[in-house]
Write a protein that holds these residues in place. Structure first.
Motif, PDB file in Angstrom:
ATOM      1  N   TRP A 142      -3.865  -3.815   9.042  1.00 53.15           N
ATOM      2  CA  TRP A 142      -5.069  -3.764   8.209  1.00 53.15           C
ATOM      3  C   TRP A 142      -6.049  -4.737   8.860  1.00 53.15           C
ATOM      4  CZ3 TRP A 142      -6.788  -0.891   4.124  1.00 53.15           C
ATOM      5  CH2 TRP A 142      -7.977  -1.339   3.537  1.00 53.15           C
ATOM      6  N   ALA A 185       0.983  -1.696   4.311  1.00 55.65           N
ATOM      7  CA  ALA A 185      -0.332  -2.074   4.868  1.00 55.65           C
ATOM      8  C   ALA A 185      -1.469  -1.709   3.927  1.00 55.65           C
ATOM      9  CB  ALA A 185      -0.520  -1.396   6.231  1.00 55.65           C
ATOM     10  N   GLU A 186      -1.431  -0.492   3.376  1.00 56.68           N
ATOM     11  CA  GLU A 186      -2.559  -0.047   2.547  1.00 56.68           C
ATOM     12  C   GLU A 186      -2.661  -0.829   1.240  1.00 56.68           C
ATOM     13  OE1 GLU A 186      -0.496   2.062   4.108  1.00 56.68           O
ATOM     14  OE2 GLU A 186      -1.546   3.874   4.757  1.00 56.68           O
ATOM     15  N   VAL A 224       6.459  -1.502   6.950  1.00 56.73           N
ATOM     16  CA  VAL A 224       5.101  -1.263   7.461  1.00 56.73           C
ATOM     17  C   VAL A 224       4.269  -0.411   6.498  1.00 56.73           C
ATOM     18  CG1 VAL A 224       5.850  -1.481   9.870  1.00 56.73           C
ATOM     19  CG2 VAL A 224       5.726   0.797   8.822  1.00 56.73           C
ATOM     20  N   SER A 225       4.898   0.247   5.547  1.00 48.96           N
ATOM     21  CA  SER A 225       4.127   1.130   4.649  1.00 48.96           C
ATOM     22  C   SER A 225       3.323   0.312   3.638  1.00 48.96           C
ATOM     23  CB  SER A 225       5.071   2.080   3.904  1.00 48.96           C
ATOM     24  OG  SER A 225       5.855   1.338   2.978  1.00 48.96           O
ATOM     25  N   ARG A 261       1.739  -1.674  11.945  1.00 48.31           N
ATOM     26  CA  ARG A 261       0.506  -1.122  11.382  1.00 48.31           C
ATOM     27  C   ARG A 261      -0.380  -2.306  11.028  1.00 48.31           C
ATOM     28  NH1 ARG A 261       1.045   2.061   6.607  1.00 48.31           N
ATOM     29  NH2 ARG A 261      -0.479   3.643   7.322  1.00 48.31           N
ATOM     30  N   ARG A 313       7.631  -1.567  15.494  1.00 48.36           N
ATOM     31  CA  ARG A 313       6.712  -0.661  14.784  1.00 48.36           C
ATOM     32  C   ARG A 313       5.682  -1.547  14.113  1.00 48.36           C
ATOM     33  NH1 ARG A 313       3.480   2.620  13.338  1.00 48.36           N
ATOM     34  NH2 ARG A 313       3.701   4.283  11.785  1.00 48.36           N
ATOM     35  N   LEU A 362      -7.610  -0.237   7.617  1.00 47.95           N
ATOM     36  CA  LEU A 362      -6.438   0.243   8.358  1.00 47.95           C
ATOM     37  C   LEU A 362      -6.914   1.018   9.579  1.00 47.95           C
ATOM     38  CD1 LEU A 362      -3.287   0.361   8.091  1.00 47.95           C
ATOM     39  CD2 LEU A 362      -3.615   2.694   7.252  1.00 47.95           C
ATOM     40  N   MET A 397       2.302   1.924  17.284  1.00 47.09           N
ATOM     41  CA  MET A 397       1.394   1.950  16.139  1.00 47.09           C
ATOM     42  C   MET A 397       1.097   3.408  15.773  1.00 47.09           C
ATOM     43  SD  MET A 397      -1.025  -1.219  17.379  1.00 47.09           S
ATOM     44  CE  MET A 397      -0.804  -0.773  19.115  1.00 47.09           C
ATOM     45  N   ASP A 398       0.396   3.663  14.690  1.00 44.83           N
ATOM     46  CA  ASP A 398       0.155   5.047  14.264  1.00 44.83           C
ATOM     47  C   ASP A 398      -0.502   5.864  15.374  1.00 44.83           C
ATOM     48  OD1 ASP A 398      -0.728   4.181  10.807  1.00 44.83           O
ATOM     49  OD2 ASP A 398       1.202   4.266  11.857  1.00 44.83           O
ATOM     50  N   LEU A 425      -5.832   2.895  13.497  1.00 43.96           N
ATOM     51  CA  LEU A 425      -4.687   3.591  14.110  1.00 43.96           C
ATOM     52  C   LEU A 425      -3.970   2.705  15.116  1.00 43.96           C
ATOM     53  CD1 LEU A 425      -6.147   7.193  14.601  1.00 43.96           C
ATOM     54  CD2 LEU A 425      -4.455   6.430  12.920  1.00 43.96           C
ATOM     55  N   ASN A 453      -8.130   3.740  17.889  1.00 44.39           N
ATOM     56  CA  ASN A 453      -8.993   2.646  17.414  1.00 44.39           C
ATOM     57  C   ASN A 453     -10.305   2.868  18.147  1.00 44.39           C
ATOM     58  OD1 ASN A 453      -8.904  -0.958  17.975  1.00 44.39           O
ATOM     59  ND2 ASN A 453      -9.984   0.140  16.375  1.00 44.39           N
TER      60      ASN A 453
END
Ligand code: API
Length: 250
Positions: free
Chosen positions: A185, A150-151, A147-148, A183, A181, A191, A220-221, A193, A6
Motif C-alpha cells: 500500500w 494490504a487493502e 499479504v491479503s 503487496r 510474496r 495499492l 508482487m501482483d 501492482l 506500477n
C-alpha cells in the motif's frame, strides 16, 4: 511507462524545465480527468558532478518522494547508456542487460529518525502490527504475514501518527528464505501492482529479522523483482521497464 504495472508519466524536462505545481501533477495523474498514473516523474538537467539526469518523483496525490525504484528503472531505460540518476536519495548507478535493468538503490537507513518515526522505537519491531521499518530514501514499514491485509490495513497504517511523513506499507510473506510474496500500500498512491523501493525495504527488513537470504526474488501482483542486499550495504534491484506510449503535453 511502467515497471511491473506500477505506472508512470515520465516528463522529459531536460530542455524545457516545465513548472509543474501540485494541482497540475494531481490533474495529470488522475485516471479519469487526466492521463492517469501512480507516480509522475520529472527529468531535469543534473546539478551534481557525475550525474546524467536529475529525477524527481511525485505521487498521484501530488506529494514528492525521495525514491521510486520502478520509475528509476524506467528512467534508466528511457535515457539509455547506463545513466547515473541524481535523486533526493542520492546518486543511483544503473546498468542494463537486455530487457533487465539493475538500479543500485543505495544503502537502507534503519535508525528511527531516518525512517522517520515520530518517537524512539526499535525499528525491527514497531508497536504497530510488529512491523519492521527502514528508509530507502523514502519511508517503508513491512508487516509480515497475510499479504491479503494490504487493502484493509494499508490506509490507516500509511497515515499512522508513528510516521510523521506517512509511510509505504509492505505486506510480506516468505515462501522460502529466497522467495518473498509482497503487496504494497503506497504512500500517496494506494495499492500498486508493484513497488520497487518497497521490495528493497521488505528484503532488508526480512534479512534483519533473519527471515530471508540477502538475495531474494520478490513476487508482487504485477510480477517479480530480484533484490540483493550486498555485504557493502547497497541494495541492488533488477527487473523490467516498459514504454507504453510517447505523447506531448499541450
Ligand atoms: N509512494 C512512494 C513513491 C513511489 C515508490 C514506488 N512506486 C517504487 O517503485 O519504489 C513514496 O511516497 O515514498
Amino acid at each position: 511507462m511502467h515497471g511491473l504495472g506500477n505506472d508512470f508519466i515520465v516528463i522529459d524536462g531536460r530542455e524545457t524545465d516545465p513548472a509543474l505545481d501540485e494541482a497540475t501533477i494531481r490533474h495529470l495523474c488522475d485516471r479519469r480527468f487526466g492521463i492517469g498514473c501512480d507516480q509522475l516523474v520529472l527529468l531535469s538537467a543534473p546539478t551534481l558532478e557525475g550525474a546524467d539526469v536529475l529525477v524527481r518523483f511525485f505521487n498521484a496525490d501530488g506529494s514528492e518522494s525521495g525514491a521510486c525504484g520502478n520509475a528509476s528503472r524506467c528512467v534508466a531505460s528511457l535515457v539509455g547508456n547506463n545513466p547515473v540518476l541524481q535523486t533526493r536519495a542520492g546518486l543511483l548507478l544503473t546498468s542494463q542487460d537486455g530487457d533487465r535493468i539493475t538500479v543500485n538503490m543505495g544503502a537502507p537507513r534503519t535508525g528511527w529518525q531516518d525512517v522517520p518515526l515520530s518517537k524512539d522505537c526499535d525499528t525491527l519491531h514497531l508497536p504497530l502490527h510488529d512491523a519492521a521499518a527502514c528508509s530507502m530514501g523514502n519511508p517503508h514499514a513491512t508487516v509480515f504475514g497475510d499479504v491479503s491485509r494490504a487493502e484493509d490495513l494499508g490506509p490507516s497504517l500509511e497515515k499512522s501518527p508513528l510516521f510523521p511523513q506517512r509511510a509505504n506499507i509492505g505486506f510480506a510473506d516468505l515462501i522460502t528464505p529466497g522467495h518473498m510474496r509482497l503487496r504494497v500500500w503506497e504512500r500517496g498512491a494506494g495499492l500498486t501492482l508493484a513497488c520497487g523501493s518497497g521490495a528493497c525495504a521488505a528484503v532488508v527488513n526480512a534479512v534483519r529479522r533473519g527471515l530471508a537470504d540477502r538475495t531474494c526474488l520478490v513476487t508482487m501482483d504485477g510480477g517479480d523483482l530480484q533484490i540483493t542486499w550486498q555485504e557493502n550495504g547497497d541494495v541492488l534491484m533488477t527487473g523490467p521497464a516498459t514504454t507504453v506510449f510517447h505523447g506531448k503535453l499541450p
